[in-house]
Write an enzyme that holds these catalytic residues in place. Structure first.
Site, PDB file in Angstrom:
ATOM      1  CG  HIS A 162      85.119  61.993  34.297  1.00  0.00           C
ATOM      2  ND1 HIS A 162      84.091  61.105  34.538  1.00  0.00           N
ATOM      3  CD2 HIS A 162      84.603  63.214  34.525  1.00  0.00           C
ATOM      4  CE1 HIS A 162      83.017  61.761  34.914  1.00  0.00           C
ATOM      5  NE2 HIS A 162      83.300  63.054  34.911  1.00  0.00           N
TER       6      HIS A 162
ATOM      7  CG  ASP B 151      84.861  57.768  34.185  1.00  0.00           C
ATOM      8  OD1 ASP B 151      85.854  58.160  34.826  1.00  0.00           O
ATOM      9  OD2 ASP B 151      83.881  58.496  33.906  1.00  0.00           O
TER      10      ASP B 151
ATOM     11  N   GLY C 190      78.953  67.612  37.826  1.00  0.00           N
ATOM     12  CA  GLY C 190      79.151  67.784  39.252  1.00  0.00           C
ATOM     13  C   GLY C 190      78.696  66.582  40.061  1.00  0.00           C
TER      14      GLY C 190
ATOM     15  CB  SER D 103      81.300  63.095  37.514  1.00  0.00           C
ATOM     16  OG  SER D 103      80.717  63.393  36.287  1.00  0.00           O
ATOM     17  N   GLY D 104      81.144  60.570  39.558  1.00  0.00           N
ATOM     18  CA  GLY D 104      81.818  59.844  40.622  1.00  0.00           C
ATOM     19  C   GLY D 104      80.877  59.370  41.709  1.00  0.00           C
TER      20      GLY D 104
HETATM   21  C1  4AZ Z   1      79.162  65.547  33.452  1.00  0.00           C
HETATM   22  O1  4AZ Z   1      79.332  66.484  32.702  1.00  0.00           O
HETATM   23  C2  4AZ Z   1      77.973  64.686  33.282  1.00  0.00           C
HETATM   24  N1  4AZ Z   1      73.466  62.789  32.414  1.00  0.00           N
HETATM   25  C3  4AZ Z   1      77.733  63.662  34.175  1.00  0.00           C
HETATM   26  C4  4AZ Z   1      76.629  62.861  34.006  1.00  0.00           C
HETATM   27  C5  4AZ Z   1      75.778  63.065  32.966  1.00  0.00           C
HETATM   28  C6  4AZ Z   1      76.005  64.074  32.074  1.00  0.00           C
HETATM   29  C7  4AZ Z   1      77.109  64.896  32.225  1.00  0.00           C
HETATM   30  C8  4AZ Z   1      74.614  62.126  32.843  1.00  0.00           C
HETATM   31  O2  4AZ Z   1      79.964  65.289  34.355  1.00  0.00           O
END
Ligand code: 4AZ
Length: 312
Positions: A81, A129, A222, A224-225
């Site tokens: 994503h 993902d 932020g 993520s990944g």
């Molecule tokens: C996001 O928005 C996101 N609490 C990533 C991880 C989590 C929540 C939101 C996990 O990328």
């Protein structure tokens, strides 16, 4: 812990780690000279020590930011994503980075030569993902830049297991605080998939969850990944990839992660040279195979056979 007693009266105690394949990365993966943890925005976390998480990658995707993890000298693992397309333009990958603004003397930056998004990634359900990013040149490992070991197929992460998640994502779910400059770390326990399914309706076997019942500690936008890791004996192994969540750090609302151990075959289908190091994680000490050998037996085994014995 699996215990192999070849000779109960053995005089030599050998600790080895179960690894699949003859991996070029298994000797170096998951080691972090500047990490003093025993056992990661990030909400409820803390500044990390420089070099503590040497596999952490910072992906700058146009104006967007994601995390990632170095898995060998050419490939970074991240979340599907994070990418709106497989176009590599506008993507810069930083390794050995500690802060997003000050000078990072141990850093190297790369462009991507390829982005591979899992073919079954479903942006509605967040299933699969996972993505791979190929660097435009190989990276030299240092004390500050090293690959993480990956959880092998069949690995088991039981509820309550302490893990660490790292990233430069937002440090508050109310988005009022500025993003942190320094790489953040926070420890979160694994939550079982059945427990996690009482919060989310769409938890699949390809996902895993981590967080505190009381909330307060979590990955966030932020992050993520980026990697969710745990310690296996002397080495760190990646269990998860930061994927999604309902807000961040809320009570009874774990963060959801990609279950890395379900993707060994897919990763190896693309990362065909310098195969990542895989650890069959079965518990905090579960992958450490204790082998007793008597000294006469030990000396009678030619070195090549010996290495086969301890790695099989
Ligand atoms: C996001 O928005 C996101 N609490 C990533 C991880 C989590 C929540 C939101 C996990 O990328």
């Amino acid at each position: 812990m699996m215990m192999v007693k070849l000779f109960p009266f053995g005089v030599l105690l050998l600790l080895t780690f179960s690894a699949t394949g003859s991996d070029a990365q298994i000797d170096v993966c998951g080691t972090a000279p500047f990490n003093t943890k025993s056992g990661t925005r990030i909400v409820g976390g803390q500044d990390s020590t420089e070099g503590a998480w040497p596999w952490q990658a910072s992906l700058h995707i146009g104006p967007g930011r994601c995390g990632g993890s170095l898995i060998n000298n050419l490939w970074v693992l991240s979340a599907a994503h994070c990418f709106s397309s497989t176009s590599t333009s506008g993507l810069t990958i930083y390794l050995g980075r500690h802060t997003q603004q000050s000078v990072n003397s141990h850093e190297s930056s790369f462009r991507a030569s390829q982005i591979i998004i899992h073919p079954d990634y479903n942006s509605n359900t967040n299933d699969n993902d996972i993505a791979l990013v190929q660097l435009d040149s190989t990276v030299e490992f240092t004390n500050y830049i090293r690959p993480i070991c990956l959880a092998a197929a069949g690995s088991v992460f039981t509820a309550g297991l302490d893990c660490w998640v790292t990233g430069w994502g937002t440090i508050s779910s109310d988005a009022n605080l500025p993003d942190p400059q320094t790489l953040q770390e926070v420890d979160v326990p694994i939550v079982s998939n059945s427990q996690c399914s009482s919060t989310y309706s769409s938890i699949t076997d390809n996902m895993m969850c981590a967080g505190l019942t009381a909330g307060g500690k979590d990955s966030c936008q932020g992050d993520s990944g980026g990697p969710l890791v745990t310690k296996s004996g002397a080495v760190w192994v990646q269990a998860g990839i930061v994927s999604f969540g309902d807000g961040c750090a809320k009570p009874n609302t774990p963060g959801v992660y990609v279950r890395v151990s379900n993707y060994q075959t897919w990763i190896n289908s693309h990362v065909t040279s310098d195969v990542p190091g895989y650890i069959n994680f079965l518990g905090p000490t579960g992958s450490a195979h204790v082998v007793y050998l008597s000294l006469p037996l030990l000396l009678s085994i030619p070195p090549t056979i010996f290495s086969l014995v301890i790695l099989s």
